[in-house]
Design a protein around this motif. Structure first.
Motif, PDB file in Angstrom:
ATOM      1  N   GLY A   6     -38.418  12.173  26.631  1.00  0.00           N
ATOM      2  CA  GLY A   6     -38.060  12.232  28.081  1.00  0.00           C
ATOM      3  C   GLY A   6     -36.984  12.988  28.139  1.00  0.00           C
ATOM      4  O   GLY A   6     -36.765  13.905  29.227  1.00  0.00           O
ATOM      5  N   GLU A   7     -35.700  12.833  27.198  1.00  0.00           N
ATOM      6  CA  GLU A   7     -34.656  14.053  27.375  1.00  0.00           C
ATOM      7  C   GLU A   7     -34.963  15.281  27.057  1.00  0.00           C
ATOM      8  O   GLU A   7     -34.450  16.091  27.651  1.00  0.00           O
ATOM      9  CB  GLU A   7     -33.659  13.334  26.307  1.00  0.00           C
ATOM     10  CG  GLU A   7     -32.385  13.968  26.152  1.00  0.00           C
ATOM     11  CD  GLU A   7     -31.549  13.355  25.334  1.00  0.00           C
ATOM     12  OE1 GLU A   7     -30.363  14.186  25.004  1.00  0.00           O
ATOM     13  OE2 GLU A   7     -31.634  12.291  24.510  1.00  0.00           O
ATOM     14  N   PHE A   8     -36.058  15.486  26.162  1.00  0.00           N
ATOM     15  CA  PHE A   8     -36.654  16.970  25.886  1.00  0.00           C
ATOM     16  C   PHE A   8     -37.177  17.375  27.093  1.00  0.00           C
ATOM     17  O   PHE A   8     -36.931  18.517  27.465  1.00  0.00           O
ATOM     18  CB  PHE A   8     -37.543  16.780  24.818  1.00  0.00           C
ATOM     19  CG  PHE A   8     -38.053  18.116  24.313  1.00  0.00           C
ATOM     20  CD1 PHE A   8     -37.273  19.186  23.531  1.00  0.00           C
ATOM     21  CD2 PHE A   8     -39.280  18.629  24.823  1.00  0.00           C
ATOM     22  CE1 PHE A   8     -37.791  20.451  23.039  1.00  0.00           C
ATOM     23  CE2 PHE A   8     -39.805  19.937  24.316  1.00  0.00           C
ATOM     24  CZ  PHE A   8     -38.848  20.737  23.727  1.00  0.00           C
ATOM     25  N   ALA A  32     -43.394  13.355  41.595  1.00  0.00           N
ATOM     26  CA  ALA A  32     -41.914  13.034  41.031  1.00  0.00           C
ATOM     27  C   ALA A  32     -41.789  11.921  40.365  1.00  0.00           C
ATOM     28  O   ALA A  32     -40.807  11.721  39.384  1.00  0.00           O
ATOM     29  CB  ALA A  32     -41.090  13.332  42.254  1.00  0.00           C
ATOM     30  N   ALA A  33     -42.513  10.698  41.033  1.00  0.00           N
ATOM     31  CA  ALA A  33     -42.473   9.438  40.195  1.00  0.00           C
ATOM     32  C   ALA A  33     -42.895   9.275  38.962  1.00  0.00           C
ATOM     33  O   ALA A  33     -42.281   8.755  37.963  1.00  0.00           O
ATOM     34  CB  ALA A  33     -43.364   8.446  41.154  1.00  0.00           C
ATOM     35  N   THR A  34     -44.077  10.241  38.699  1.00  0.00           N
ATOM     36  CA  THR A  34     -44.653  10.468  37.293  1.00  0.00           C
ATOM     37  C   THR A  34     -43.615  11.016  36.527  1.00  0.00           C
ATOM     38  O   THR A  34     -43.386  10.808  35.179  1.00  0.00           O
ATOM     39  CB  THR A  34     -45.821  11.008  37.017  1.00  0.00           C
ATOM     40  OG1 THR A  34     -46.967  10.231  38.083  1.00  0.00           O
ATOM     41  CG2 THR A  34     -46.475  11.436  35.745  1.00  0.00           C
ATOM     42  N   GLU A  39     -39.514  10.959  32.113  1.00  0.00           N
ATOM     43  CA  GLU A  39     -37.939  11.493  31.613  1.00  0.00           C
ATOM     44  C   GLU A  39     -37.479  10.283  31.203  1.00  0.00           C
ATOM     45  O   GLU A  39     -36.380  10.143  30.480  1.00  0.00           O
ATOM     46  CB  GLU A  39     -37.362  12.062  32.534  1.00  0.00           C
ATOM     47  CG  GLU A  39     -37.788  13.658  32.763  1.00  0.00           C
ATOM     48  CD  GLU A  39     -37.168  14.355  33.771  1.00  0.00           C
ATOM     49  OE1 GLU A  39     -36.264  13.857  34.391  1.00  0.00           O
ATOM     50  OE2 GLU A  39     -37.437  15.379  34.144  1.00  0.00           O
ATOM     51  N   LYS A  40     -37.745   8.879  31.785  1.00  0.00           N
ATOM     52  CA  LYS A  40     -37.176   7.803  31.272  1.00  0.00           C
ATOM     53  C   LYS A  40     -37.641   6.989  30.317  1.00  0.00           C
ATOM     54  O   LYS A  40     -37.562   5.951  29.696  1.00  0.00           O
ATOM     55  CB  LYS A  40     -37.021   6.729  32.661  1.00  0.00           C
ATOM     56  CG  LYS A  40     -36.575   7.157  33.685  1.00  0.00           C
ATOM     57  CD  LYS A  40     -36.167   6.339  34.818  1.00  0.00           C
ATOM     58  CE  LYS A  40     -35.198   6.657  35.994  1.00  0.00           C
ATOM     59  NZ  LYS A  40     -35.526   5.785  37.158  1.00  0.00           N
ATOM     60  N   GLU A  41     -38.896   7.739  29.757  1.00  0.00           N
ATOM     61  CA  GLU A  41     -39.730   7.214  28.555  1.00  0.00           C
ATOM     62  C   GLU A  41     -40.563   6.097  29.058  1.00  0.00           C
ATOM     63  O   GLU A  41     -40.646   5.149  28.227  1.00  0.00           O
ATOM     64  CB  GLU A  41     -39.145   7.184  27.162  1.00  0.00           C
ATOM     65  CG  GLU A  41     -38.649   8.480  26.886  1.00  0.00           C
ATOM     66  CD  GLU A  41     -38.222   8.630  25.437  1.00  0.00           C
ATOM     67  OE1 GLU A  41     -38.538   7.662  24.724  1.00  0.00           O
ATOM     68  OE2 GLU A  41     -37.523   9.894  25.045  1.00  0.00           O
ATOM     69  N   ILE A  42     -40.802   5.567  30.340  1.00  0.00           N
ATOM     70  CA  ILE A  42     -41.651   4.684  30.701  1.00  0.00           C
ATOM     71  C   ILE A  42     -43.077   4.789  30.635  1.00  0.00           C
ATOM     72  O   ILE A  42     -43.806   4.009  30.369  1.00  0.00           O
ATOM     73  CB  ILE A  42     -41.191   4.102  32.163  1.00  0.00           C
ATOM     74  CG1 ILE A  42     -39.794   3.954  32.371  1.00  0.00           C
ATOM     75  CG2 ILE A  42     -42.181   3.023  32.715  1.00  0.00           C
ATOM     76  CD1 ILE A  42     -39.264   3.642  33.634  1.00  0.00           C
ATOM     77  N   GLN A  43     -43.181   6.098  30.655  1.00  0.00           N
ATOM     78  CA  GLN A  43     -44.721   6.420  30.440  1.00  0.00           C
ATOM     79  C   GLN A  43     -44.797   7.725  29.834  1.00  0.00           C
ATOM     80  O   GLN A  43     -44.223   8.867  30.112  1.00  0.00           O
ATOM     81  CB  GLN A  43     -45.172   7.065  32.162  1.00  0.00           C
ATOM     82  CG  GLN A  43     -46.696   7.622  32.115  1.00  0.00           C
ATOM     83  CD  GLN A  43     -47.034   8.006  33.639  1.00  0.00           C
ATOM     84  OE1 GLN A  43     -46.489   7.323  34.400  1.00  0.00           O
ATOM     85  NE2 GLN A  43     -48.113   8.829  33.667  1.00  0.00           N
ATOM     86  N   LYS A  44     -45.483   7.729  28.719  1.00  0.00           N
ATOM     87  CA  LYS A  44     -45.972   9.011  28.179  1.00  0.00           C
ATOM     88  C   LYS A  44     -46.983   9.835  28.420  1.00  0.00           C
ATOM     89  O   LYS A  44     -47.742   9.475  29.277  1.00  0.00           O
ATOM     90  CB  LYS A  44     -46.382   8.435  26.673  1.00  0.00           C
ATOM     91  CG  LYS A  44     -46.638   9.744  25.605  1.00  0.00           C
ATOM     92  CD  LYS A  44     -46.986   9.236  24.390  1.00  0.00           C
ATOM     93  CE  LYS A  44     -47.264  10.171  23.203  1.00  0.00           C
ATOM     94  NZ  LYS A  44     -47.727   9.669  21.802  1.00  0.00           N
ATOM     95  N   PRO A  45     -46.431  11.170  28.767  1.00  0.00           N
ATOM     96  CA  PRO A  45     -47.307  11.766  29.373  1.00  0.00           C
ATOM     97  C   PRO A  45     -48.575  12.491  28.732  1.00  0.00           C
ATOM     98  O   PRO A  45     -48.413  12.458  27.370  1.00  0.00           O
ATOM     99  CB  PRO A  45     -46.213  13.404  29.434  1.00  0.00           C
ATOM    100  CG  PRO A  45     -45.403  13.301  28.474  1.00  0.00           C
ATOM    101  CD  PRO A  45     -45.296  11.758  28.237  1.00  0.00           C
TER     102      PRO A  45
END
Length: 158
Positions: A6-8, A32-34, A39-45
């Motif tokens: 997420g930070e990356f 933007a929600a995705t 970025e918050k690492e709630i969801q892995k892309p």
């Protein structure tokens, strides 16, 4: 301590000129929600999401995104492929293509047209550089494998 995916992605979003998530969302078609959840690492892309992001995150590459998100192991990407006993060819690794909005140069077109040459013939015929620096033989072989896998992917889509 390694940077999380997420930070990356956030760092590269900003470095690519998207100060706000909504700006990247408008360009990429990813909400933007995705992007926020990623970025918050709630969801892995997904790999498809990374492929699309790679088109707009100009400060990184699809390969780096895949490594950062844990889909590929960086060390495995650098390993020399081995030929199974009795086989006549080495199966090149599957590395999907992430297009960057850039028209190939005549040299790149020539390279792609001659990709059926052996790795050694390509190394003799072309001088590979990125950012003004010569690539190592292993880096060059990785690029050759990438282009060959792209061809396979495109053939399978046809």
């Amino acid at each position: 301590m390694n940077m999380g995916y997420g930070e990356f992605i956030k760092k590269n979003r900003i470095a690519s000129g998207f100060t706000k998530q909504v700006q990247l969302a408008e360009k990429s078609g990813i909400t933007a929600a995705t992007i926020s959840r990623i970025e918050k690492e709630i969801q892995k892309p997904s790999m498809e999401t990374l492929k699309e992001l790679a088109r707009f995150l100009t400060s990184t590459s699809y390969v780096e995104l895949m490594v950062a998100c844990g889909y590929w192991d960086e060390e495995e990407l650098l390993e020399e492929p081995s030929k199974p006993e009795g086989a006549t060819t080495v199966n090149e690794p599957y590395i999907p293509y992430a297009s960057k909005p850039k028209k190939p140069s005549p040299v790149e077109d020539d390279f792609i047209a001659n990709i059926d040459l052996s790795d050694e013939e390509l190394l003799k015929q072309f001088n590979f550089q990125i950012d003004g620096m010569d690539l190592t033989e292993d880096e060059t072989k990785g690029i050759i494998a990438y282009v060959r896998s792209l061809r396979l992917v495109n053939q399978n889509k046809a």
